[in-house]
Write a protein that holds these residues in place. Sequence first.
Motif, PDB file in Angstrom:
ATOM      1  N   ALA A   1       0.931  -1.608   0.296  1.00 37.27           N
ATOM      2  CA  ALA A   1       0.090   0.184   0.130  1.00 37.27           C
ATOM      3  C   ALA A   1       0.852   1.207   0.219  1.00 37.27           C
ATOM      4  O   ALA A   1       1.289   2.508  -0.539  1.00 37.27           O
ATOM      5  N   VAL A   2       2.030   1.229   0.929  1.00 42.09           N
ATOM      6  CA  VAL A   2       2.682   2.153   0.724  1.00 42.09           C
ATOM      7  C   VAL A   2       3.581   2.806  -0.387  1.00 42.09           C
ATOM      8  O   VAL A   2       3.349   3.930  -1.170  1.00 42.09           O
ATOM      9  N   MET A   3       3.571   1.563  -1.038  1.00 36.84           N
ATOM     10  CA  MET A   3       4.666   1.762  -2.529  1.00 36.84           C
ATOM     11  C   MET A   3       4.233   1.575  -3.376  1.00 36.84           C
ATOM     12  O   MET A   3       4.199   2.857  -4.430  1.00 36.84           O
ATOM     13  N   VAL A   4       2.254   1.599  -3.486  1.00 31.87           N
ATOM     14  CA  VAL A   4       1.453   1.914  -4.433  1.00 31.87           C
ATOM     15  C   VAL A   4       1.066   3.460  -4.748  1.00 31.87           C
ATOM     16  O   VAL A   4       1.359   4.219  -4.973  1.00 31.87           O
ATOM     17  N   VAL A   5       1.648   4.448  -3.018  1.00 30.05           N
ATOM     18  CA  VAL A   5       1.157   5.637  -3.010  1.00 30.05           C
ATOM     19  C   VAL A   5       1.790   6.590  -3.328  1.00 30.05           C
ATOM     20  O   VAL A   5       2.190   7.922  -4.158  1.00 30.05           O
ATOM     21  N   ALA A   6       3.665   5.978  -3.311  1.00 26.57           N
ATOM     22  CA  ALA A   6       5.033   7.038  -3.164  1.00 26.57           C
ATOM     23  C   ALA A   6       5.083   6.252  -4.392  1.00 26.57           C
ATOM     24  O   ALA A   6       6.663   6.874  -5.026  1.00 26.57           O
ATOM     25  N   HIS A   7       4.697   5.428  -6.036  1.00 23.10           N
ATOM     26  CA  HIS A   7       6.003   5.016  -6.509  1.00 23.10           C
ATOM     27  C   HIS A   7       5.721   6.517  -7.600  1.00 23.10           C
ATOM     28  O   HIS A   7       6.759   6.063  -8.299  1.00 23.10           O
ATOM     29  N   PRO A   8       4.815   7.111  -7.903  1.00 22.26           N
ATOM     30  CA  PRO A   8       5.615   8.499  -8.747  1.00 22.26           C
ATOM     31  C   PRO A   8       6.279   8.790  -8.188  1.00 22.26           C
ATOM     32  O   PRO A   8       7.307   9.747  -9.494  1.00 22.26           O
ATOM     33  N   ARG A   9       6.406   9.322  -6.996  1.00 21.03           N
ATOM     34  CA  ARG A   9       7.782   9.731  -6.363  1.00 21.03           C
ATOM     35  C   ARG A   9       9.196   9.175  -7.093  1.00 21.03           C
ATOM     36  O   ARG A   9      10.089   9.810  -7.221  1.00 21.03           O
ATOM     37  N   MET A  35       9.882  -1.894 -12.292  1.00 22.34           N
ATOM     38  CA  MET A  35       9.150  -2.279 -10.523  1.00 22.34           C
ATOM     39  C   MET A  35       8.711  -3.130  -9.909  1.00 22.34           C
ATOM     40  O   MET A  35       9.080  -3.679  -8.766  1.00 22.34           O
ATOM     41  N   THR A  36       8.378  -4.328 -10.403  1.00 22.19           N
ATOM     42  CA  THR A  36       8.021  -5.359  -9.967  1.00 22.19           C
ATOM     43  C   THR A  36       9.815  -5.291  -9.327  1.00 22.19           C
ATOM     44  O   THR A  36       9.537  -6.595  -8.640  1.00 22.19           O
ATOM     45  N   LYS A  37      10.823  -5.785 -10.158  1.00 17.14           N
ATOM     46  CA  LYS A  37      12.097  -6.217 -10.031  1.00 17.14           C
ATOM     47  C   LYS A  37      12.952  -5.713  -8.849  1.00 17.14           C
ATOM     48  O   LYS A  37      13.644  -6.303  -8.242  1.00 17.14           O
ATOM     49  N   GLY A  38      12.201  -4.413  -8.719  1.00 16.38           N
ATOM     50  CA  GLY A  38      12.612  -3.596  -8.246  1.00 16.38           C
ATOM     51  C   GLY A  38      12.569  -3.858  -6.269  1.00 16.38           C
ATOM     52  O   GLY A  38      12.339  -2.832  -5.207  1.00 16.38           O
ATOM     53  N   SER A  39      10.859  -3.704  -6.438  1.00 14.85           N
ATOM     54  CA  SER A  39      10.264  -3.909  -5.246  1.00 14.85           C
ATOM     55  C   SER A  39       9.469  -5.715  -4.792  1.00 14.85           C
ATOM     56  O   SER A  39       9.176  -5.064  -3.591  1.00 14.85           O
ATOM     57  N   TYR A  40      10.183  -6.187  -5.764  1.00 19.73           N
ATOM     58  CA  TYR A  40       9.331  -7.390  -5.506  1.00 19.73           C
ATOM     59  C   TYR A  40       8.285  -7.307  -4.973  1.00 19.73           C
ATOM     60  O   TYR A  40       7.286  -8.036  -3.995  1.00 19.73           O
ATOM     61  N   LEU A  41       7.241  -6.958  -5.878  1.00 21.31           N
ATOM     62  CA  LEU A  41       5.729  -6.518  -5.673  1.00 21.31           C
ATOM     63  C   LEU A  41       5.301  -6.738  -6.480  1.00 21.31           C
ATOM     64  O   LEU A  41       6.040  -6.233  -7.980  1.00 21.31           O
ATOM     65  N   PRO A  42       3.920  -7.486  -7.742  1.00 19.11           N
ATOM     66  CA  PRO A  42       3.092  -7.430  -8.610  1.00 19.11           C
ATOM     67  C   PRO A  42       2.684  -6.307  -9.313  1.00 19.11           C
ATOM     68  O   PRO A  42       1.528  -6.505  -9.228  1.00 19.11           O
ATOM     69  N   LEU A  72      -1.259  -4.384  -9.557  1.00 20.69           N
ATOM     70  CA  LEU A  72      -1.912  -3.374  -8.385  1.00 20.69           C
ATOM     71  C   LEU A  72      -2.527  -2.441  -9.010  1.00 20.69           C
ATOM     72  O   LEU A  72      -2.160  -2.319  -9.797  1.00 20.69           O
ATOM     73  N   PRO A  73      -3.968  -2.111  -8.417  1.00 14.58           N
ATOM     74  CA  PRO A  73      -4.483  -0.929  -8.739  1.00 14.58           C
ATOM     75  C   PRO A  73      -3.818   0.142  -8.428  1.00 14.58           C
ATOM     76  O   PRO A  73      -3.016   0.215  -7.570  1.00 14.58           O
ATOM     77  N   PHE A  74      -4.462   1.038  -9.360  1.00 14.89           N
ATOM     78  CA  PHE A  74      -3.318   2.280  -8.867  1.00 14.89           C
ATOM     79  C   PHE A  74      -2.009   2.384  -9.164  1.00 14.89           C
ATOM     80  O   PHE A  74      -1.619   3.718  -9.828  1.00 14.89           O
ATOM     81  N   VAL A  75      -1.018   1.834  -9.884  1.00 16.53           N
ATOM     82  CA  VAL A  75       0.261   1.790 -10.327  1.00 16.53           C
ATOM     83  C   VAL A  75      -0.196   2.368 -12.004  1.00 16.53           C
ATOM     84  O   VAL A  75      -0.748   1.468 -12.476  1.00 16.53           O
ATOM     85  N   GLN A  76       1.063   3.236 -12.249  1.00 13.01           N
ATOM     86  CA  GLN A  76       1.011   3.952 -13.629  1.00 13.01           C
ATOM     87  C   GLN A  76       1.741   3.088 -14.653  1.00 13.01           C
ATOM     88  O   GLN A  76       3.488   2.772 -13.753  1.00 13.01           O
TER      89      GLN A  76
END
Length: 253
Positions: free
Chosen positions: A11-19, A160-167, A171-175
Amino acid sequence: MLVGTYLLYAAVMVVAHPRIIYPFGADAFDNPAFRQEVVSDRDVSVAISEGDDDLAVLFFMGNGGSLAYFTYSLDAHQDAGRTVAALEYRGGAGIAGRPSEQGLKADALAAYDWLAAQHDGPIVVHGFSLGTGLAIHVAARRDVAAVLLDAPYTTLCALMTKGSYLPACYLPFVQKWRSLDDVPALNAPVLIQHGTADQLIPIGYGAQLANAMDVAGLSVTFHEVAGATHNNLAGQAGYQDRINAFLNGFPKN
């Protein structure tokens, strides 16, 4: 407990990923050969330098966010006498606004439409890193003579998946920046240059994109630039020569 921690991290990464995607620098682009134009009612800013060649180039920079960091790419076209129009990104180099995938893509199309109204000859799109997604997006929707891509990706969310270990691609709201989705709509020849020592966007991504374009029936020229990293690709010997040879190798009209 571990599942809850992972979900909180997601959840934090979804919010922060634009930065993370848009760490734009504040350095203003101050080159006397260029003038700045506001080209649409969206307040899209374009830096333009007039040339004598029939070709005009619409340039999309990487996520440094200021054209001041991309002089080698701009020089490659200015030295050849081409008109160069470069999109200035919202949120970078003192340009007002906040960047997003949707907003930057809309700005890129507005910049093309303005340039097409000003320039009688063919238009080439040229993107570096993040900007390759904009170049491909425009080329899939507008008439371009060629597509130049430096250090491109297939989909940014895969990185982003490779760098964050997240799918990230799910994920919704991911650019997500899915360049592959636009490949079937392309019809112009493509030049890809990618450094073998690129650790930010490894060369395998450029090779995958080139393969997808080849499968789609496009004319693709792929150059592995030995020893080049992500940040010094455009400064390597032969960079300009490859662009010039490619652009001189097909009819302009």
